[in-house]
Design a protein around this motif. Structure first.
Motif, PDB file in Angstrom:
ATOM      1  N   ASP A  36      32.040  -6.120  -7.463  1.00 24.77           N
ATOM      2  CA  ASP A  36      30.881  -6.043  -6.554  1.00 24.77           C
ATOM      3  C   ASP A  36      30.307  -7.446  -6.342  1.00 24.77           C
ATOM      4  O   ASP A  36      30.026  -8.153  -7.311  1.00 24.77           O
ATOM      5  N   SER A  80      26.188  -2.206  -0.904  1.00 22.65           N
ATOM      6  CA  SER A  80      27.335  -1.718  -1.672  1.00 22.65           C
ATOM      7  C   SER A  80      27.659  -0.261  -1.349  1.00 22.65           C
ATOM      8  O   SER A  80      28.801   0.159  -1.537  1.00 22.65           O
ATOM      9  N   ASP A 258      27.782  -8.928  -8.795  1.00 22.37           N
ATOM     10  CA  ASP A 258      26.733  -8.820  -7.768  1.00 22.37           C
ATOM     11  C   ASP A 258      25.344  -9.152  -8.324  1.00 22.37           C
ATOM     12  O   ASP A 258      24.547  -9.821  -7.666  1.00 22.37           O
ATOM     13  N   HIS A 262      22.532 -11.835  -7.113  1.00 17.77           N
ATOM     14  CA  HIS A 262      21.144 -11.517  -6.744  1.00 17.77           C
ATOM     15  C   HIS A 262      20.157 -12.388  -7.515  1.00 17.77           C
ATOM     16  O   HIS A 262      19.131 -12.794  -6.980  1.00 17.77           O
ATOM     17  N   HIS A 301      31.400  -7.131  -0.669  1.00 15.71           N
ATOM     18  CA  HIS A 301      30.723  -8.212   0.071  1.00 15.71           C
ATOM     19  C   HIS A 301      30.509  -9.356  -0.904  1.00 15.71           C
ATOM     20  O   HIS A 301      30.732  -9.193  -2.113  1.00 15.71           O
ATOM     21  N   THR A 303      27.739 -12.012  -2.671  1.00 12.71           N
ATOM     22  CA  THR A 303      26.307 -11.979  -2.988  1.00 12.71           C
ATOM     23  C   THR A 303      25.812 -13.369  -3.367  1.00 12.71           C
ATOM     24  O   THR A 303      26.407 -14.018  -4.233  1.00 12.71           O
ATOM     25  N   HIS A 326      23.062 -10.106  -0.189  1.00 15.96           N
ATOM     26  CA  HIS A 326      24.472 -10.185   0.196  1.00 15.96           C
ATOM     27  C   HIS A 326      24.624 -11.081   1.411  1.00 15.96           C
ATOM     28  O   HIS A 326      23.685 -11.232   2.193  1.00 15.96           O
TER      29      HIS A 326
END
Ligand code: MG
Ligand code: ZN
Length: 370
Positions: A36, A80, A258, A262, A301, A303, A326
């Motif tokens: 992710d 996601s 991910d 973030h 994707h 991030t 993202h």
């Protein structure tokens, strides 16, 4: 004389340079692995820190996918849920959709199609098992934050194996008093959790179906002691492949790459990336020996808009970020095993579903209609 003639004819045809004798044997098993938020920079940072090598490099078929969600959403950036629903159902949808099309109606997932063809199926994640990525393969829910509703889909839909966090969405529910763990047990699922047993002490040989909960809520980051993903992948593959099914479908998610993006933390990204790559190694080891298994590794994707800066060394990556969300860059796809050539090129994220399905449909036992 006749016999010799036939023998010579066979040798001649077999060696004819104009004929291509490429194996058209379709894969029996498909392992889809999602990092992710794993863009090219996340992969590169993990690669350098890991001594300039990754298991991902063992894949020779490489492509790129375009990951924007449903065009009517008016935004190129996917979340996601829409990203995983594109892989699981072949449909571009709105952000937050779990196994639903843009019309908020359910779409059949690859896991459901695999179940319908009597394949063994499994989901492994380093987030809660009810989180957007794994949920999009087994549930049909309008928005991703309805975790307790998502948990009910693990009873409505069949699976052979789940490993991930989120025990509280099954047995400490706020919206009702149901104990979904007991309900799973009454359906013949062996339910175990980190609270009683470490993963290495779980007997994978006996259960028919197995749910192992790694946390009450979200599992820890790798840097704080979580280390189950490579082992879960290895044992999970062994478990699913030992069943008397015609084949298996397994989703493995490195969920927290991910979260490092973030929070704009290079070190978080790198440790999660290397852990995920070690799980990739376990899947590739199996596929190499088995020769009937297709492994696909990609991300939903990127991030963080992450980039490696001047002054970085292999041991010390200086990362900068352009976002705490993202970004819209295309995402690499790595494939290994029978059918892997189909994943070369540039295509839509939804084509990953269509390519997996087209390959599985070449098996006589695969039922294409639901
Ligand atoms: Mg995820
Ligand atoms: Zn995210």
């Amino acid at each position: 004389m006749n016999r010799y003639f036939i023998l010579i004819a066979v040798i001649f045809l077999g060696c004819h340079p104009g004929k291509k004798f490429i194996s058209t044997k379709p894969p029996q098993n498909v392992i889809l692995m999602i990092g992710d938020g794993m863009g090219l920079t996340q992969i590169t940072a993990g690669l350098y820190r890991n001594g300039n090598k990754l298991h991902l490099e063992r894949c020779k078929s490489i492509g790129l996918h375009k990951n924007y969600p449903e065009e009517k959403s008016g935004d190129l950036i996917t979340d996601s849920a829409a990203g995983a629903t594109a892989f699981s159902t072949g449909v571009k949808t709105y952000n937050a959709a779990i196994g639903m099309g843009p019309d908020t109606l359910p779409r059949t997932t690859i896991l459901e199609l695999a179940n319908f063809s009597d394949m063994a199926t499994g989901l492994i994640a380093t987030s809660t098992i009810t989180h957007a990525t794994p949920a999009s393969f087994i549930a049909h829910v309008s928005t991703r934050d309805k975790y307790e509703e998502i948990a009910t889909w693990f009873l409505k839909n069949k699976f052979d194996l789940i490993i991930g966090g989120g025990a509280k969405h099954f047995s400490k529910r706020k919206s009702d008093t149901l104990d979904l763990m007991n309900r799973l047990k009454s359906k013949g699922v062996t339910v175990e959790s980190y609270f009683d047993k470490e993963l290495e002490n779980i007997d994978f040989g006996t259960p028919n179906r197995l749910a192992y909960f790694t946390a009450l809520d979200q599992p820890l980051p790798f840097s704080q002691g979580r280390n189950y993903l490579p082992m879960a992948t290895e044992k999970g593959i062994e478990f699913l492949s030992s069943k008397k099914n015609p084949g298996f479908f397994l989703l493995v998610e490195g969920s927290q790459i991910d979260w490092g993006g973030h929070s704009n933390e290079s070190e978080y990204i790198i440790s999660e990336m290397i852990d995920f790559d070690n799980a990739v190694g376990k899947a590739l080891d199996f596929a190499e020996k088995d020769k009937n298994t297709l492994v696909i590794i990609t991300a939903d994707h990127e991030t963080g808009g992450y980039a490696i800066q001047k002054g970085s060394t292999m041991d010390s990556i200086k990362g900068k970020f352009t976002s705490d969300y993202h970004t819209g860059t295309m995402i690499p796809v790595f494939a290994f095993g029978p059918g892997s050539e189909d994943f070369q090129g540039i295509y839509e994220n939804t084509d990953i579903f269509h390519k997996m399905l087209a390959l599985l449909r070449k098996n006589k036992w695969f039922k294409s209609q639901k």
